[in-house]
Design a protein around this motif. Structure first.
Motif, PDB file in Angstrom:
ATOM      1  N   LYS A 137      17.808  43.103  27.935  1.00 25.23           N
ATOM      2  CA  LYS A 137      17.194  43.553  29.193  1.00 25.23           C
ATOM      3  C   LYS A 137      17.179  45.084  29.288  1.00 25.23           C
ATOM      4  O   LYS A 137      16.915  45.630  30.353  1.00 25.23           O
ATOM      5  N   SER A 138      17.468  45.775  28.180  1.00 18.92           N
ATOM      6  CA  SER A 138      17.485  47.241  28.124  1.00 18.92           C
ATOM      7  C   SER A 138      18.495  47.851  29.091  1.00 18.92           C
ATOM      8  O   SER A 138      18.333  48.976  29.554  1.00 18.92           O
ATOM      9  N   ASN A 139      19.553  47.089  29.405  1.00 14.16           N
ATOM     10  CA  ASN A 139      20.627  47.588  30.272  1.00 14.16           C
ATOM     11  C   ASN A 139      21.751  48.090  29.363  1.00 14.16           C
ATOM     12  O   ASN A 139      22.746  47.407  29.134  1.00 14.16           O
ATOM     13  N   SER A 140      21.574  49.314  28.833  1.00 21.05           N
ATOM     14  CA  SER A 140      22.421  49.797  27.739  1.00 21.05           C
ATOM     15  C   SER A 140      23.874  49.996  28.144  1.00 21.05           C
ATOM     16  O   SER A 140      24.782  49.688  27.371  1.00 21.05           O
ATOM     17  N   ASP A 141      24.118  50.539  29.359  1.00 22.97           N
ATOM     18  CA  ASP A 141      25.503  50.840  29.715  1.00 22.97           C
ATOM     19  C   ASP A 141      26.345  49.573  29.853  1.00 22.97           C
ATOM     20  O   ASP A 141      27.484  49.506  29.380  1.00 22.97           O
ATOM     21  N   ASN A 142      25.781  48.517  30.490  1.00 22.11           N
ATOM     22  CA  ASN A 142      26.512  47.255  30.592  1.00 22.11           C
ATOM     23  C   ASN A 142      26.683  46.595  29.226  1.00 22.11           C
ATOM     24  O   ASN A 142      27.722  45.993  28.941  1.00 22.11           O
TER      25      ASN A 142
END
Length: 691
Positions: A137-142
């Protein structure tokens, strides 16, 4: 005699208790055996339902139904250890079905249960699954955080292979947001672990990532060295694979970015010589063919290479590789630009921009905007503004993500230091215990004092680290306050130099007029009031100027539809209206849904141009109870829906709407125009909210 009777009575009581205890133990053993058999039957039933999810003969609805039943049955099992492992498998199947809501819920239950029963392996695997989900989902930090959580567990359990894989995943996630230094550090850590294990495939992945990183940093010589090392490890992999061709393509791309097109072309030709590639890896085949055409276009600008690019886009479209399609349109546009065919270059560049917006590929959006600035000078100011706005926001997001990564690394280092300290303390106390036995009280006092000194040093180090973080936060706060003061000064100057001066003039005029009468005075007073009204407008204008940027938020998907309407309008000679639900997050839709809806709207608009002979078109995107609806209406000549055969366009719409589990209707009559309605459920691969 009485004593003998008493002893006999005691013997009977003891014997009774013995038999009762034996009976209780026997019954409890049978109960446990019966309960164990029941759990075994339940687990077999749940596994049967889970395995049914992999059966491609069942529809997606059926597979989700089986998984829901498996989850319900697993929830009823009282053994938490077994339930934890079942939930892990069920959550992973939800992830494979792209059911984000149920995946996250079940994954969270797995994490909580794993902590409760102290199941470290399951806890690590659940974090791994969650990290993969966030990265998709391109949620890199998580994604980075959960990869890091899993890596810490594997490292603590001395599971080197799994720990190295997590380090590699952390490195790739860092590369996604251009944290190339951090990515390189974690990749090298992974390599150091994997080399003694002789895990050649994983070592190939690590060196390939190092090649990609150094290529992005324009260190082309190092990139070639890393790619060649990856190729050496690929040759050691026992099973058949196409990884060698991927590396050959990557080496060609390095030369392509260097501008050494003659040296790049043979590498792409080597990839394409593999006859089975188009069936085994059509995505790699299309990529190499696009690179070959692009390289040739830079050397020979006279040759007609359009058929190459069209073939590439056709293959990528069939694979629904949206990001690759965007890059191919970009290369196609650059090809037309080199041939000075401005109209085709603009068309291809806008397609590249649209696809990159649909795929949320910000790097490709920026490159497409840069290309449009070169191709279409008349709109260069517009494209430059969009480029600057997006680039600034991306830099801020990437900076924040890198700060989060740094904080997670700091916490990880602190965690490692804490474990080392605990290990040292454990060894120390063992030594203290032995020393007490051997040396006595004096040795114990000395060692105890040493332990306290070590704790004090660690606390001082912690305090110094905390002070450093506090100073950093204070510095950031000061910068924020400085920005506020600058903005306050600017507003003050606007009010003082513009508004206050005019108000002072108006007040002096009105003060002078209060002592005089007559018609001329009324006119003068009217002028002063007009000045005050102008001041009111100027204050409102300043207010609007300050707040306008904060409320401007137009999704990329909406930009794509609007650009499509502008493009088709230029050739179709019609006017259009475009309305959409501004409260709905259109960019949260799954990429598969966005591309299919985009294509169906495109097909409907082309029908308006080809068949309807319309003057006006209305496109609406609205939220419904089950998902959303797209409606395309025109005022053209219409047709009889009962007598019309389905052409290729309508068959394409029917096929695409079926892919995303939606429905469509066409309402039309002669002389009264045509309306196409596309209704898409949110459950068909979409999310109701962003993560």
């Amino acid at each position: 005699m009485l004593r003998a009777k008493h002893e006999l009575y005691q013997y009977i009581v003891y014997l009774s208790f013995f038999w009762l205890a034996l009976l209780f133990v026997s019954c409890n053993k049978k109960y446990n055996q019966l309960n164990s058999n029941q759990i075994s039957i339940q687990v077999d039933s749940i596994f049967s339902l889970i395995n049914s999810v992999e059966n491609s003969e069942f529809s997606e609805v059926d597979r989700r139904y089986f998984l829901d039943r498996a989850r319900k049955k697993a929830s009823a099992i009282e053994n938490d250890s077994i339930k934890t492992k079942l939930f892990l498998k069920i959550s992973f199947k939800y992830y494979r079905l792209k059911d984000s809501t149920n995946f996250k819920q079940t994954n969270q239950q797995t994490l909580e249960l794993a902590k409760l029963v102290n199941d470290s392996i399951t806890y690590a695997e659940a974090n791994w699954d969650l990290a993969d989900f966030y990265r998709s989902k391109s949620n890199s930090d998580n994604a980075y955080f959960h990869f890091s959580e899993a890596q810490k567990v594997y490292e603590k359990l001395n599971k080197d292979y799994e720990s190295a894989r997590m380090l590699y995943n952390m490195a790739v996630t860092q590369a996604d947001i251009k944290d190339y230094t951090g990515s390189e550090i974690n990749t090298i850590k992974a390599i150091e672990i994997l080399k003694p294990l002789e895990e050649y495939k994983r070592l190939y992945n690590c060196y390939n990532n190092l090649g990609s990183i150094t290529k992005e940093l324009k260190d082309f010589d190092r990139a070639l060295d890393y790619y060649n090392t990856a190729r050496e490890y690929q040759e050691k992999i026992s099973e058949d694979n196409t990884l060698d061709l991927s590396i050959v393509n990557n080496i060609g791309v390095v030369y392509l970015e260097q501008g050494n097109y003659k040296k790049a072309i043979p590498y792409f030709q080597e990839v394409l010589e593999n006859k089975s590639l188009i069936t085994k890896r059509p995505d790699l085949y299309a990529m190499a063919l696009n690179n070959l055409a692009y390289g040739k276009s830079k050397i020979d600008q006279k040759s007609d290479l359009s058929s190459y690019f069209e073939k590439v886009i056709k293959i990528q479209d069939s694979l629904e590789e949206i990001q690759d399609i965007s890059r191919s349109h970009y290369c196609f546009a650059d090809y037309y630009l080199s041939r000075k065919d401005t109209a085709q270059a603009i068309s291809q560049a806008k397609k590249a921009l649209s696809y990159s917006q649909i795929a949320s590929n910000n790097d490709r959006i920026l490159k497409s905007l840069q290309l449009l600035v070169k191709i279409e000078p008349s709109k260069s100011s517009y494209y430059n503004q969009k480029y600057i706005a997006l680039n600034d926001s991306l830099q801020q997001v990437e900076r924040q993500a890198r700060n989060k990564f740094a904080r997670i690394r700091f916490e990880t280092d602190e965690f490692i230091a804490e474990n080392q300290l605990l290990e040292r303390e454990k060894q120390l106390w063992t030594g203290v215990a032995i020393s007490i036995l051997l040396l006595g009280l004096m040795s114990y006092i000395i060692l105890d004092q040493r332990s306290k000194n070590q704790k004090l040093r660690f606390q001082q180090q912690q305090q110094a680290a905390n002070q450093e973080i506090f100073d950093l936060m204070l510095s950031q706060k000061e910068k924020l306050e400085e920005g506020k003061k600058i903005e306050q000064k600017r507003i003050s100057e606007e009010l003082h130099d513009g508004v206050l001066g005019k108000m002072l003039g108006a007040r002096m005029v009105l003060t002078g007029l209060n002592k005089r009468t007559g018609e001329e005075i009324v006119i003068e007073r009217k002028k002063a009031i007009d000045v005050l009204q102008d001041i009111e407008k100027e204050v409102r204008s300043i207010s609007h100027e300050l707040s306008h940027a904060a409320y401007q938020n137009i999704p990329n998907f909406i930009h794509s539809i609007r650009d499509l309407l502008d493009t088709v309008k230029a050739t179709g000679n019609f006017e259009y209206e475009f309305a959409y639900n501004e409260t709905f997050d259109w960019d949260s839709l799954d990429a598969n849904v966005k591309i299919n809806v985009y294509r169906m709207i495109q097909e409907s608009l082309q029908n308006c141009v080809k068949h309807a002979a319309c003057k006006n078109v209305i496109v609406e995107l609205s939220k419904t109870n089950i998902g959303f609806m797209a409606r395309i209406s025109d005022d053209g000549k219409g047709f009889k829906t009962s007598s019309r055969k389905k052409g290729i366009g309508l068959r394409n719409i029917s096929s695409r709407i079926e892919k995303i589990k939606g429905t469509y209707t066409i309402n039309s009559s002669l002389g009264k125009g045509t309306t196409v309605e596309l209704e898409v459920p949110l459950e068909a691969g979409t999310e109701s909210s962003t993560n």
